[in-house]
Scaffold this motif. Structure first.
Motif, PDB file in Angstrom:
ATOM      1  N   VAL A 114       0.831  -1.205   0.000  1.00  0.00           N
ATOM      2  CA  VAL A 114       0.000   0.000   0.000  1.00  0.00           C
ATOM      3  C   VAL A 114       0.866   1.255   0.000  1.00  0.00           C
ATOM      4  O   VAL A 114       0.644   2.191  -0.788  1.00  0.00           O
ATOM      5  CB  VAL A 114      -0.951   0.008   1.216  1.00  0.00           C
ATOM      6  N   GLN A 115       1.864   1.277   0.865  1.00  0.00           N
ATOM      7  CA  GLN A 115       2.727   2.454   0.962  1.00  0.00           C
ATOM      8  C   GLN A 115       3.471   2.706  -0.346  1.00  0.00           C
ATOM      9  O   GLN A 115       3.579   3.856  -0.804  1.00  0.00           O
ATOM     10  CB  GLN A 115       3.728   2.270   2.110  1.00  0.00           C
ATOM     11  N   ASN A 118       1.059   3.959  -3.144  1.00  0.00           N
ATOM     12  CA  ASN A 118       0.707   5.366  -2.929  1.00  0.00           C
ATOM     13  C   ASN A 118       1.868   6.294  -3.284  1.00  0.00           C
ATOM     14  O   ASN A 118       1.662   7.378  -3.840  1.00  0.00           O
ATOM     15  CB  ASN A 118       0.288   5.583  -1.471  1.00  0.00           C
ATOM     16  N   GLU A 119       3.073   5.869  -2.973  1.00  0.00           N
ATOM     17  CA  GLU A 119       4.250   6.679  -3.275  1.00  0.00           C
ATOM     18  C   GLU A 119       4.496   6.761  -4.781  1.00  0.00           C
ATOM     19  O   GLU A 119       4.756   7.836  -5.329  1.00  0.00           O
ATOM     20  CB  GLU A 119       5.472   6.086  -2.573  1.00  0.00           C
ATOM     21  N   ALA A 121       2.327   6.317  -7.185  1.00  0.00           N
ATOM     22  CA  ALA A 121       1.218   6.934  -7.915  1.00  0.00           C
ATOM     23  C   ALA A 121       1.426   8.430  -8.122  1.00  0.00           C
ATOM     24  O   ALA A 121       0.886   9.013  -9.065  1.00  0.00           O
ATOM     25  CB  ALA A 121      -0.094   6.682  -7.184  1.00  0.00           C
ATOM     26  N   ILE A 149      -6.256   0.668  -2.838  1.00  0.00           N
ATOM     27  CA  ILE A 149      -5.232   0.872  -3.869  1.00  0.00           C
ATOM     28  C   ILE A 149      -5.793   0.895  -5.290  1.00  0.00           C
ATOM     29  O   ILE A 149      -5.059   1.187  -6.229  1.00  0.00           O
ATOM     30  CB  ILE A 149      -4.114  -0.194  -3.790  1.00  0.00           C
ATOM     31  N   GLN A 152      -5.495   4.179  -7.530  1.00  0.00           N
ATOM     32  CA  GLN A 152      -4.163   4.624  -7.938  1.00  0.00           C
ATOM     33  C   GLN A 152      -3.761   4.087  -9.310  1.00  0.00           C
ATOM     34  O   GLN A 152      -2.795   4.565  -9.903  1.00  0.00           O
ATOM     35  CB  GLN A 152      -3.110   4.203  -6.895  1.00  0.00           C
TER      36      GLN A 152
END
Length: 239
Positions: A114-115, A118-119, A121, A149, A152
């Motif tokens: 997930v992290q 997100n980074e 994207a 997610i 994204q």
């Protein structure tokens, strides 16, 4: 050339089945219950054998031919092997039992997924290229949305919806076309040396082998990683 897009595999890259045997047992019990409601008595082990046969056919078609053996075809095969005649209502009930179990027995997110998504994207156009197996794209979308997610990703391609599967070069070309990027501008990340690494490189994309199992083998990839953490900087260094 600068990397502008990143495509991901789904199974064993973003999500992983922690207890596949348990999942199949749940599918078995759900289907046996439906058979019982229609007055059909069946041995559970015989049903499991048919599951294994269907998945073996699916993997062979995907990995060796780049073709799809979708969940509906799998279920039709299973029922034919069991010699069971069915009507539309029965088939629809069995199909739900066969394909939606992971909504109740969900797979585990890969550590950092997930992290990292997100980074990335915020820097790249993201795509998903998934060989679906028993679980169709409709269900996988729900799993992605549950875990925050899905939004994204600009492009999501599932083999059961396209009728082709990795490593078929065409599924990668379709993804590039949707992203409106050249092969040299996109890197693909996945755990399978054949379907992910070879498939991506066959169309000129760069490929990162996600070797989280730490297998000792030589794979013709642009980069090998054993964790998703720090992926942003590693992709930027490929450019």
């Amino acid at each position: 050339m600068k990397i502008k897009g990143v495509s991901f595999d789904f199974w064993s890259t973003l999500f992983v089945l922690t207890d596949e045997k348990k999942t199949w047992l749940v599918v078995k019990e759900r289907m046996l219950k439906i058979f019982s409601e229609y007055g059909i008595s069946l041995e559970g082990e015989k049903l499991l054998d048919c599951f294994r046969e269907a998945m073996a056919i699916c993997l062979d078609k995907q990995e060796n031919h780049g073709l799809e053996f979708d969940p509906e075809e799998q279920l039709q095969y299973i029922l034919a092997r069991l010699g069971i005649k069915f009507n539309k209502e029965m088939f629809e009930s069995l199909y739900l039992a066969y394909t939606t179990t992971l909504l109740d027995v969900p797979p585990k997110l890969m550590d950092g997924a997930v992290q990292v998504i997100n980074e990335l994207a915020g820097l790249f156009s993201l795509a998903l290229i998934c060989n679906t197996g028993r679980t169709p794209g409709k269900v996988i979308r729900q799993l992605m949305k549950r875990n925050g997610i899905f939004e994204q990703f600009e492009v999501v391609h599932f083999s059961n919806e396209l009728g082709i599967a990795k490593p078929n070069p065409e599924i990668f070309r379709k993804t590039l076309a949707k992203l409106n990027l050249s092969a040299q501008e996109v890197v693909h990340i996945g755990d399978n040396p054949l379907t992910d690494v070879w498939g991506a490189k066959s169309v000129g994309m760069r490929a990162i082998w996600f070797n989280w199992r730490k297998e000792e083998k030589q794979v013709d990839c642009d980069l090998e990683i054993d964790s998703l953490w720090g992926l942003k900087d590693k992709i930027l260094n490929l450019a």
